[in-house]
Design a protein around this motif. Sequence first.
Motif, PDB file in Angstrom:
ATOM      1  N   TRP A  32      74.799  41.618  42.781  1.00  0.00           N
ATOM      2  CA  TRP A  32      75.732  41.962  43.853  1.00  0.00           C
ATOM      3  C   TRP A  32      76.561  43.144  43.382  1.00  0.00           C
ATOM      4  N   SER A  33      76.623  44.210  44.194  1.00  0.00           N
ATOM      5  CA  SER A  33      77.371  45.413  43.848  1.00  0.00           C
ATOM      6  C   SER A  33      78.609  45.507  44.719  1.00  0.00           C
ATOM      7  N   SER A  34      79.724  45.831  44.081  1.00  0.00           N
ATOM      8  CA  SER A  34      80.977  45.979  44.807  1.00  0.00           C
ATOM      9  C   SER A  34      80.928  47.232  45.673  1.00  0.00           C
ATOM     10  N   LYS A  35      81.487  47.149  46.862  1.00  0.00           N
ATOM     11  CA  LYS A  35      81.560  48.307  47.757  1.00  0.00           C
ATOM     12  C   LYS A  35      82.724  49.218  47.395  1.00  0.00           C
ATOM     13  N   THR A  36      83.657  48.724  46.577  1.00  0.00           N
ATOM     14  CA  THR A  36      84.862  49.501  46.269  1.00  0.00           C
ATOM     15  C   THR A  36      84.928  49.996  44.831  1.00  0.00           C
ATOM     16  N   ASP A  60      82.474  50.147  40.734  1.00  0.00           N
ATOM     17  CA  ASP A  60      81.152  50.126  40.101  1.00  0.00           C
ATOM     18  C   ASP A  60      80.783  48.739  39.571  1.00  0.00           C
ATOM     19  N   ARG A  96      79.328  45.033  39.102  1.00  0.00           N
ATOM     20  CA  ARG A  96      78.123  44.292  39.512  1.00  0.00           C
ATOM     21  C   ARG A  96      78.187  42.905  38.904  1.00  0.00           C
ATOM     22  N   SER A 135      76.889  35.222  48.008  1.00  0.00           N
ATOM     23  CA  SER A 135      77.788  36.370  48.098  1.00  0.00           C
ATOM     24  C   SER A 135      79.180  36.028  47.577  1.00  0.00           C
ATOM     25  N   ASP A 185      83.146  39.563  51.193  1.00  0.00           N
ATOM     26  CA  ASP A 185      82.808  40.634  52.135  1.00  0.00           C
ATOM     27  C   ASP A 185      82.610  41.992  51.468  1.00  0.00           C
ATOM     28  N   GLY A 186      83.249  42.232  50.351  1.00  0.00           N
ATOM     29  CA  GLY A 186      83.200  43.543  49.714  1.00  0.00           C
ATOM     30  C   GLY A 186      82.023  43.738  48.773  1.00  0.00           C
ATOM     31  N   TRP A 187      80.961  42.955  48.947  1.00  0.00           N
ATOM     32  CA  TRP A 187      79.823  43.024  48.033  1.00  0.00           C
ATOM     33  C   TRP A 187      78.521  43.200  48.797  1.00  0.00           C
ATOM     34  N   GLU A 188      77.582  43.957  48.206  1.00  0.00           N
ATOM     35  CA  GLU A 188      76.252  44.164  48.789  1.00  0.00           C
ATOM     36  C   GLU A 188      75.200  43.517  47.887  1.00  0.00           C
TER      37      GLU A 188
END
Length: 71
Positions: free
Chosen positions: A35-39, A41, A43, A49, A52-55
């Motif tokens: 899972w990578s943070s949207k805000t 670097d 992981r 999940s 919400d801030g993770w892809e």
Amino acid sequence: MDRSVILFFRRSLLTVTALCVLSLAQAAPAPWYWWSSKTSDARICAQTSPGDGWEQGKKAYLDARCSIEKN
């Protein structure tokens, strides 16, 4: 209670129990993902999940370190 009703309930209970046991026998553990943070670097490796801030990454893994790829 009539004997035939008791036998019906026993058979029904046995059938439901057998189906539950069979469904548990086929269950597999959930895969792990990067899972990578949207805000930032950051992981992390997790099965679900972190918010919400993770892809979610595309590859699935078998372990908590995300080192063994799932085929």
